[in-house]
Design a protein around this motif. Structure first.
Motif, PDB file in Angstrom:
ATOM      1  N   TYR A  56      39.060  38.157  54.547  1.00 42.15           N
ATOM      2  CA  TYR A  56      39.018  37.692  53.237  1.00 42.15           C
ATOM      3  C   TYR A  56      38.641  38.585  52.396  1.00 42.15           C
ATOM      4  O   TYR A  56      37.369  39.405  52.794  1.00 42.15           O
ATOM      5  CB  TYR A  56      38.871  36.454  53.071  1.00 42.15           C
ATOM      6  CG  TYR A  56      39.740  35.732  53.721  1.00 42.15           C
ATOM      7  CD1 TYR A  56      40.006  35.161  54.657  1.00 42.15           C
ATOM      8  CD2 TYR A  56      39.877  34.525  52.056  1.00 42.15           C
ATOM      9  CE1 TYR A  56      40.551  34.056  55.254  1.00 42.15           C
ATOM     10  CE2 TYR A  56      41.124  33.045  52.928  1.00 42.15           C
ATOM     11  CZ  TYR A  56      41.495  33.109  54.308  1.00 42.15           C
ATOM     12  OH  TYR A  56      42.151  31.801  54.343  1.00 42.15           O
ATOM     13  N   SER A  57      39.315  39.186  51.452  1.00 37.27           N
ATOM     14  CA  SER A  57      38.569  39.908  50.136  1.00 37.27           C
ATOM     15  C   SER A  57      38.493  39.021  49.069  1.00 37.27           C
ATOM     16  O   SER A  57      39.355  37.587  48.766  1.00 37.27           O
ATOM     17  CB  SER A  57      39.725  40.973  49.820  1.00 37.27           C
ATOM     18  OG  SER A  57      40.645  40.335  49.836  1.00 37.27           O
ATOM     19  N   GLN A  58      37.803  39.868  47.575  1.00 35.56           N
ATOM     20  CA  GLN A  58      37.612  38.720  46.350  1.00 35.56           C
ATOM     21  C   GLN A  58      37.259  37.794  46.976  1.00 35.56           C
ATOM     22  O   GLN A  58      37.606  36.337  46.243  1.00 35.56           O
ATOM     23  CB  GLN A  58      39.156  38.902  45.830  1.00 35.56           C
ATOM     24  CG  GLN A  58      39.383  39.913  45.524  1.00 35.56           C
ATOM     25  CD  GLN A  58      40.995  40.082  45.043  1.00 35.56           C
ATOM     26  OE1 GLN A  58      41.208  39.445  43.846  1.00 35.56           O
ATOM     27  NE2 GLN A  58      42.174  40.980  45.800  1.00 35.56           N
ATOM     28  N   ILE A  59      35.923  36.976  46.874  1.00 38.80           N
ATOM     29  CA  ILE A  59      35.301  36.526  48.194  1.00 38.80           C
ATOM     30  C   ILE A  59      34.285  35.619  46.541  1.00 38.80           C
ATOM     31  O   ILE A  59      33.553  36.639  46.071  1.00 38.80           O
ATOM     32  CB  ILE A  59      34.013  36.326  49.205  1.00 38.80           C
ATOM     33  CG1 ILE A  59      35.070  37.451  50.212  1.00 38.80           C
ATOM     34  CG2 ILE A  59      34.101  35.130  49.207  1.00 38.80           C
ATOM     35  CD1 ILE A  59      35.850  36.079  50.623  1.00 38.80           C
ATOM     36  N   CYS A 103      42.827  29.664  50.445  1.00 40.23           N
ATOM     37  CA  CYS A 103      42.714  31.226  50.022  1.00 40.23           C
ATOM     38  C   CYS A 103      43.642  31.253  48.813  1.00 40.23           C
ATOM     39  O   CYS A 103      44.329  30.356  48.837  1.00 40.23           O
ATOM     40  CB  CYS A 103      44.367  32.262  51.116  1.00 40.23           C
ATOM     41  SG  CYS A 103      45.278  33.569  50.198  1.00 40.23           S
ATOM     42  N   ARG A 104      43.614  32.002  47.949  1.00 34.77           N
ATOM     43  CA  ARG A 104      43.756  31.868  46.324  1.00 34.77           C
ATOM     44  C   ARG A 104      45.427  31.730  45.688  1.00 34.77           C
ATOM     45  O   ARG A 104      45.505  31.435  44.834  1.00 34.77           O
ATOM     46  CB  ARG A 104      43.220  32.559  45.177  1.00 34.77           C
ATOM     47  CG  ARG A 104      41.800  32.872  44.946  1.00 34.77           C
ATOM     48  CD  ARG A 104      41.335  33.858  43.500  1.00 34.77           C
ATOM     49  NE  ARG A 104      39.968  33.457  43.666  1.00 34.77           N
ATOM     50  CZ  ARG A 104      39.433  34.462  44.735  1.00 34.77           C
ATOM     51  NH1 ARG A 104      39.838  35.134  45.363  1.00 34.77           N
ATOM     52  NH2 ARG A 104      37.969  34.413  44.561  1.00 34.77           N
ATOM     53  N   GLY A 130      38.734  33.029  47.975  1.00 31.71           N
ATOM     54  CA  GLY A 130      39.116  34.832  48.963  1.00 31.71           C
ATOM     55  C   GLY A 130      40.423  34.719  48.746  1.00 31.71           C
ATOM     56  O   GLY A 130      41.315  33.905  48.477  1.00 31.71           O
ATOM     57  N   VAL A 131      40.809  36.105  49.551  1.00 32.99           N
ATOM     58  CA  VAL A 131      42.247  36.077  49.337  1.00 32.99           C
ATOM     59  C   VAL A 131      42.304  36.437  50.637  1.00 32.99           C
ATOM     60  O   VAL A 131      41.593  38.057  51.069  1.00 32.99           O
ATOM     61  CB  VAL A 131      42.474  37.605  49.168  1.00 32.99           C
ATOM     62  CG1 VAL A 131      44.157  37.655  48.946  1.00 32.99           C
ATOM     63  CG2 VAL A 131      42.855  37.456  46.618  1.00 32.99           C
ATOM     64  N   CYS A 132      43.177  36.034  51.656  1.00 32.74           N
ATOM     65  CA  CYS A 132      43.670  36.248  52.877  1.00 32.74           C
ATOM     66  C   CYS A 132      44.578  37.681  53.243  1.00 32.74           C
ATOM     67  O   CYS A 132      44.692  37.975  52.663  1.00 32.74           O
ATOM     68  CB  CYS A 132      43.932  34.896  53.634  1.00 32.74           C
ATOM     69  SG  CYS A 132      45.793  34.868  53.516  1.00 32.74           S
TER      70      CYS A 132
END
Lengths: 145, 145
Positions: free
Chosen positions: A125-128, B99-100, B136-138
């Motif tokens: 995951y990113s942008q946590i 995930c957003r 976050g973004v997966c």
DNA sequence: ATGTCTGCAAATCCTTTGCATTTTA
DNA sequence: TAAAATGCAAAGGATTTGCAGACAT
């Protein structure tokens, strides 16, 4: 308020300008109100605190969204489906202990950020971001019931 | 499914009976659907998975609420104000990495409950609960954007 | 002048409530 | 039979959208 929040506000305003946003009186008051809170607040509470009781809530929401868009505001989802908003100081965040009855909120000095970040990255995951709020009934409210 | 989830289901049904609840076909299917998920799901997804496409969503919500009432279901708030539901072993709870974009949610084996509880009690609070969710973004969503 | 904000109204989404009917135990 | 579950319709509450007029730069 104080020089710390003043400089934070100025930073936010600069970024807002840089993104093509305008600096309106209402926007300034909303940012100031957010800066004065030491805990997340609802759109309506922010409106009140900003002295904008006569202003449409839509305007508050749109401002909060604009601030969120430049990374200056974090949205906090609650158990009941509503959300709170909190000014985000780059590199800082707080958690709170909130009374379900009187809504008193105290800051909790507790950080799981580092652990959470590592775990989330391990999952790809990113942008946590993370939310942690603790709810209970404070001693006063417990006594009165 | 397997003996583990079977016994969990049986435990939940007993608890439900003990609380004066009835064991209906729809209720059983909803619990089974929840047990099959290894991650939180929306009321609508649960309805589908339970093979209750023709059943009113209200019924699903009411069952989820009843299950929540006996501690068998946990509600997970999303950033967009909606919520997901997850079967929990009574007395336990979980945290998630959500995930957003696609709202996929996976369980995170991480809990600050003990620390939080001690801190809250030290502040004189009772009936402590806490919300902790990581957003976050997966990887999939990140790749597709 | 031009693009951004604001207000008003109405719409949207998810979720809950009311009440009559059906079902469980 | 009594209490609980269900379905339908309608309400509810927080948030969003459309559009015209007002404002900032």
């Amino acid at each position: 308020m104080n020089s710390a929040s003043d400089s934070l506000i100025e930073t936010i305003l600069e970024r807002m300008r840089a993104e093509g946003g305008r600096i309106t009186q209402k926007r300034i008051r909303i940012i100031q109100a957010l800066a004065e809170f030491d805990h997340p607040a609802s759109a309506d509470k922010i409106r009140q605190s900003a002295g904008l009781a006569e202003t449409d809530l839509v305007t508050v929401y749109r401002n909060l969204e604009a601030l969120h868009g430049i990374g200056a505001v974090q949205r906090i989802p609650l158990e009941n489906g509503t959300q709170l908003f909190e000014l985000t100081v780059p590199g800082e965040h707080y958690h709170h202990l909130i009374c379900r009855e009187c809504h008193q909120a105290e800051r909790l000095d507790l950080c799981v950020g580092k652990e959470v970040l590592g775990r989330a990255k391990a999952h790809g995951y990113s942008q946590i971001t993370h939310v942690m709020e603790v709810y209970g009934v404070c001693k006063d409210c417990d006594d009165h019931s």
